[in-house]
Motif scaffolding. Structure first.
Motif, mmCIF file in Angstrom:
data_model
loop_
_atom_site.group_PDB
_atom_site.id
_atom_site.type_symbol
_atom_site.label_atom_id
_atom_site.label_comp_id
_atom_site.label_asym_id
_atom_site.label_seq_id
_atom_site.Cartn_x
_atom_site.Cartn_y
_atom_site.Cartn_z
ATOM 1 N N ALA A 232 43.200 33.971 72.534
ATOM 2 C CA ALA A 232 41.826 33.511 72.337
ATOM 3 C C ALA A 232 40.811 34.617 72.565
ATOM 4 C CB ALA A 232 41.530 32.336 73.274
ATOM 5 N N VAL A 233 41.175 35.616 73.391
ATOM 6 C CA VAL A 233 40.214 36.677 73.716
ATOM 7 C C VAL A 233 40.510 37.963 72.950
ATOM 8 C CG1 VAL A 233 39.757 35.676 75.972
ATOM 9 C CG2 VAL A 233 41.505 37.451 75.759
ATOM 10 N N THR A 234 41.286 37.880 71.880
ATOM 11 C CA THR A 234 41.483 39.031 70.995
ATOM 12 C C THR A 234 41.090 38.639 69.584
ATOM 13 O OG1 THR A 234 43.794 38.471 70.500
ATOM 14 C CG2 THR A 234 43.393 39.899 72.400
ATOM 15 N N GLN A 235 40.809 39.644 68.759
ATOM 16 C CA GLN A 235 40.356 39.359 67.407
ATOM 17 C C GLN A 235 40.636 40.549 66.494
ATOM 18 O OE1 GLN A 235 36.066 39.207 66.912
ATOM 19 N NE2 GLN A 235 35.715 40.746 68.490
ATOM 20 N N GLY A 236 40.499 40.298 65.188
ATOM 21 C CA GLY A 236 40.535 41.361 64.191
ATOM 22 C C GLY A 236 41.807 42.180 64.217
ATOM 23 N N LEU A 237 41.670 43.467 63.894
ATOM 24 C CA LEU A 237 42.831 44.343 63.827
ATOM 25 C C LEU A 237 43.416 44.629 65.201
ATOM 26 C CD1 LEU A 237 41.749 46.838 61.007
ATOM 27 C CD2 LEU A 237 43.331 44.908 60.863
ATOM 28 N N GLY A 239 43.428 42.375 67.611
ATOM 29 C CA GLY A 239 44.177 41.160 67.861
ATOM 30 C C GLY A 239 45.475 41.116 67.079
ATOM 31 N N ALA A 240 45.431 41.580 65.830
ATOM 32 C CA ALA A 240 46.646 41.598 65.009
ATOM 33 C C ALA A 240 47.672 42.570 65.572
ATOM 34 C CB ALA A 240 46.293 41.973 63.571
ATOM 35 N N LYS A 241 47.220 43.713 66.046
ATOM 36 C CA LYS A 241 48.131 44.671 66.664
ATOM 37 C C LYS A 241 48.753 44.071 67.926
ATOM 38 C CE LYS A 241 49.100 48.391 66.011
ATOM 39 N NZ LYS A 241 50.322 49.008 65.447
ATOM 40 N N TYR A 242 47.929 43.445 68.740
ATOM 41 C CA TYR A 242 48.413 42.822 69.979
ATOM 42 C C TYR A 242 49.476 41.773 69.667
ATOM 43 C CZ TYR A 242 48.030 40.411 74.537
ATOM 44 O OH TYR A 242 48.272 39.827 75.766
ATOM 45 N N ALA A 243 49.215 40.948 68.658
ATOM 46 C CA ALA A 243 50.185 39.923 68.282
ATOM 47 C C ALA A 243 51.475 40.549 67.782
ATOM 48 C CB ALA A 243 49.586 39.011 67.209
ATOM 49 N N ARG A 277 45.676 50.060 76.545
ATOM 50 C CA ARG A 277 44.531 49.727 75.701
ATOM 51 C C ARG A 277 44.932 49.807 74.237
ATOM 52 N NH1 ARG A 277 40.271 53.758 78.941
ATOM 53 N NH2 ARG A 277 40.924 53.038 81.013
ATOM 54 N N ILE A 278 44.219 49.060 73.412
ATOM 55 C CA ILE A 278 44.352 49.184 71.962
ATOM 56 C C ILE A 278 43.029 49.706 71.421
ATOM 57 C CG2 ILE A 278 44.731 48.015 69.768
ATOM 58 C CD1 ILE A 278 46.477 46.008 71.210
ATOM 59 N N TYR A 279 43.134 50.776 70.616
ATOM 60 C CA TYR A 279 41.967 51.391 70.002
ATOM 61 C C TYR A 279 41.977 51.138 68.498
ATOM 62 C CZ TYR A 279 41.576 53.979 74.368
ATOM 63 O OH TYR A 279 41.456 54.314 75.690
ATOM 64 N N TRP A 280 40.808 50.961 67.947
ATOM 65 C CA TRP A 280 40.652 50.848 66.493
ATOM 66 C C TRP A 280 39.523 51.758 66.038
ATOM 67 C CZ3 TRP A 280 36.120 49.437 64.039
ATOM 68 C CH2 TRP A 280 36.188 49.335 62.647
ATOM 69 N N ARG A 281 39.760 52.463 64.956
ATOM 70 C CA ARG A 281 38.680 53.173 64.276
ATOM 71 C C ARG A 281 38.828 52.915 62.793
ATOM 72 N NH1 ARG A 281 37.480 59.488 65.002
ATOM 73 N NH2 ARG A 281 38.446 59.626 62.935
ATOM 74 N N ASN A 282 37.697 52.822 62.103
ATOM 75 C CA ASN A 282 37.726 52.316 60.737
ATOM 76 C C ASN A 282 38.563 53.153 59.785
ATOM 77 O OD1 ASN A 282 35.941 54.451 60.823
ATOM 78 N ND2 ASN A 282 34.443 53.531 59.440
ATOM 79 N N ASN A 283 38.715 54.444 60.040
ATOM 80 C CA ASN A 283 39.493 55.278 59.119
ATOM 81 C C ASN A 283 40.903 55.566 59.619
ATOM 82 O OD1 ASN A 283 38.568 56.895 61.212
ATOM 83 N ND2 ASN A 283 38.501 58.732 59.960
ATOM 84 N N LEU A 284 41.287 54.971 60.760
ATOM 85 C CA LEU A 284 42.606 55.225 61.332
ATOM 86 C C LEU A 284 43.458 53.973 61.485
ATOM 87 C CD1 LEU A 284 41.706 57.762 64.177
ATOM 88 C CD2 LEU A 284 42.808 58.280 61.992
ATOM 89 N N GLY A 285 42.844 52.853 61.815
ATOM 90 C CA GLY A 285 43.575 51.644 62.126
ATOM 91 C C GLY A 285 43.622 51.408 63.625
ATOM 92 N N ALA A 286 44.485 50.488 64.055
ATOM 93 C CA ALA A 286 44.579 50.090 65.463
ATOM 94 C C ALA A 286 45.909 50.545 66.050
ATOM 95 C CB ALA A 286 44.434 48.576 65.589
ATOM 96 N N LYS A 311 46.809 57.974 66.810
ATOM 97 C CA LYS A 311 47.237 57.803 65.423
ATOM 98 C C LYS A 311 48.592 57.118 65.331
ATOM 99 C CE LYS A 311 46.508 61.160 62.551
ATOM 100 N NZ LYS A 311 46.519 62.518 61.935
ATOM 101 N N THR A 312 49.219 56.861 66.478
ATOM 102 C CA THR A 312 50.461 56.095 66.536
ATOM 103 C C THR A 312 50.423 55.206 67.768
ATOM 104 O OG1 THR A 312 51.707 57.613 67.963
ATOM 105 C CG2 THR A 312 51.763 58.057 65.582
ATOM 106 N N ASP A 313 51.255 54.175 67.779
ATOM 107 C CA ASP A 313 51.555 53.472 69.016
ATOM 108 C C ASP A 313 52.464 54.363 69.855
ATOM 109 O OD1 ASP A 313 50.219 51.199 68.050
ATOM 110 O OD2 ASP A 313 52.053 50.450 67.108
ATOM 111 N N GLU A 314 52.661 54.000 71.130
ATOM 112 C CA GLU A 314 53.690 54.693 71.894
ATOM 113 C C GLU A 314 55.033 54.443 71.200
ATOM 114 O OE1 GLU A 314 55.842 54.201 76.098
ATOM 115 O OE2 GLU A 314 53.714 54.753 76.256
ATOM 116 N N THR A 315 55.760 55.526 70.952
ATOM 117 C CA THR A 315 56.951 55.475 70.107
ATOM 118 C C THR A 315 58.110 56.151 70.816
ATOM 119 O OG1 THR A 315 55.507 55.599 68.166
ATOM 120 C CG2 THR A 315 57.844 56.088 67.823
ATOM 121 N N VAL A 316 59.291 55.610 70.635
ATOM 122 C CA VAL A 316 60.498 56.230 71.195
ATOM 123 C C VAL A 316 60.774 57.526 70.442
ATOM 124 C CG1 VAL A 316 62.970 55.957 71.605
ATOM 125 C CG2 VAL A 316 61.440 53.988 71.817
#
Length: 451
Positions: A232-237, A239-243, A277-286, A311-316
């Motif tokens: 309920a307290v997330t939204q947009g990109l 929120g989509a990344k979190y999901a 944290r999740i970051y979003w920027r319009n030309n990069l994504g979340a 520019k990436t999530d934490e990745t193995v």
């Protein structure tokens, strides 16, 4: 028990949804808690169910949990510290089921009548009670009696004490007054709007538990589904990344804040979570950053640092041992043996060309630092040096050991001008003012300088 005055303090869809946080200039901690009277998503026909519990009676948590479980609903429970102390077994039962815990103060006072220190003491005493059972509210608050929930001073005090989510409600069923099921359902039909947060009460004299199956079926009959408080307290990109990561079951845990502007530019956003944290920027994504890599990044100033946005999530890592995040201007790599280290620019390019962590250099064990004449980074298997005059080159093994004995870049040899390479009978590295050679047969290391 709610004050009677709150019965008339209904929140309609046209008036209140949530109060956004003031944008911070550089991903700073929130200066004020976000008040959520509804979910961010006020377009979809979903609602969030919540329950308040004071301490006068335990209610029937087993029955509430059974109904929620049978209907696939995750709710929030707003508990006082005194309830938790008085009914620890019921509390464990509620929270072990995965429902969200909210700090409802220690003993349910009017918060507008308290000083900042008194407010913080109420929060701390309740949190201590949660902690003794192994739980935390994670910085979520609900105002007793709904007193001052939109007061600017209260929300500043909350944020100053690490409470960034003020999880309010859209309407109260009034089951705590002993209202009949018909009365409760009439309120559900009248006041439910998309994104609504519905508050009920867990006390033994509340009629909400008995009415809960009818509340759920009535809402479904109205075309409503159920979202959980975490979503309920997330939204947009973001929120989509979190999901996509698994929401509260992911490494990030529960949200810690509402969504905020990451910088004053207005084309970016950030949301804080339990461990990242999740970051979003319009030309990069979340993208998300968390854990040891996150600690390093946040400590540098996150988006205001030279690294910029992720520019990436934490990745193995490809070797399966470590983790990394790439950012606009560099990377942070972590492994159990090396910790979290920063690598960027021409040195990172050289490391990449040599096979990243799967090459002979292994993981970085230091950040890039200044050395005489240039820059350098240490890796598990050697060093990489760089200057504008010499570019980036590696030195390792016995040749590196001798080079460091001589003083490294501060020695008469200067900086390396090439990588270690094969020669007849061994290996060699060339420097600005000489050469170091290793004999494969004898193991001898010799130094030849231009002087």
């Amino acid at each position: 028990m709610k004050a009677i005055s709150t019965i008339t303090a209904l929140v309609t869809a046209a008036v209140l949804a949530f109060l956004p946080l003031t944008a911070s200039a550089s991903d700073a901690s929130p200066g004020s808690a976000t008040v959520f009277t509804r979910a961010y998503d006020t377009a979809s026909k979903n609602v969030t169910l919540t329950f308040d519990a004071d301490w006068w009676s335990p209610g029937n948590p087993d029955e509430v949990l059974r109904i929620l479980r049978d209907n696939g609903i995750t709710a929030a429970f707003s508990l006082t510290g005194r309830y938790v102390e008085k009914y620890p077994d019921q509390t464990r039962t509620l929270l072990a089921a995965g429902h969200k815990l909210i700090n409802h103060s220690y003993d349910h006072p009017y918060f507008t009548q308290l000083s900042q220190a008194e407010r913080w003491a109420e929060l701390d005493r309740a949190e201590a009670a949660f902690n003794r059972l192994g739980y935390t509210s994670g910085g979520w608050f609900r105002a007793p009696y709904r007193d001052g929930y939109q007061d600017a001073g209260l929300n500043r005090d909350l944020a100053a004490h690490g409470y960034y989510v003020n999880f309010d409600w859209t309407f109260d069923t009034t089951g705590y007054t002993g209202a009949s099921t018909d009365t409760i359902l009439a309120r559900v039909r009248q006041y439910t709007v998309p994104g609504a947060t519905i508050v009920m009460h867990l006390s033994s004299d509340s009629t909400d538990t008995a009415a809960l199956p009818s509340i759920i079926s009535t809402l479904r009959g109205m075309g409503y589904g159920f979202t959980d408080p975490y979503r309920a307290v997330t939204q947009g990109l973001i929120g989509a990344k979190y999901a996509a990561l698994g929401a509260q079951h992911s490494a990030l845990g529960a949200p810690r804040s509402g969504e905020m502007a990451a910088t004053a530019a207005g084309t970016s956003a950030v949301q804080w979570f339990g461990t990242g944290r999740i970051y979003w920027r319009n030309n990069l994504g979340a993208f998300e950053v968390h854990g040891a890599i996150g600690d390093r990044y946040f400590g540098m100033g996150s988006v205001s640092s030279f690294l910029g946005y992720p520019k990436t999530d934490e990745t193995v890592t490809p070797d399966g041992v470590g983790r990394f995040n790439h950012f606009e201007s560099g990377s942070i790599y972590w492994s159990p043996a090396s910790g979290a280290q920063l690598v960027y620019g021409a040195i990172r390019d050289k490391w990449s060309a040599l096979g990243w962590e799967r090459g002979f250099l292994g993981y970085p064990v230091s950040d890039e630092v200044g050395v005489t004449g240039g820059r350098a980074s240490q890796f598990q298997g050697g060093n990489v040096y760089w200057s504008t005059a010499t570019a980036a080159h590696e030195v390792h093994g016995a040749i590196l050991a001798r080079y460091l004995q001589l003083g490294g870049t501060a020695s008469t040899l200067g900086l390396p001008v090439g990588d270690e390479h094969d020669i007849d009978g061994g290996r060699s590295s060339d420097f600005q003012h000489g050469t170091i050679t290793w004999n494969a047969t004898t193991g001898a290391v010799t130094v030849a300088t231009d002087n």
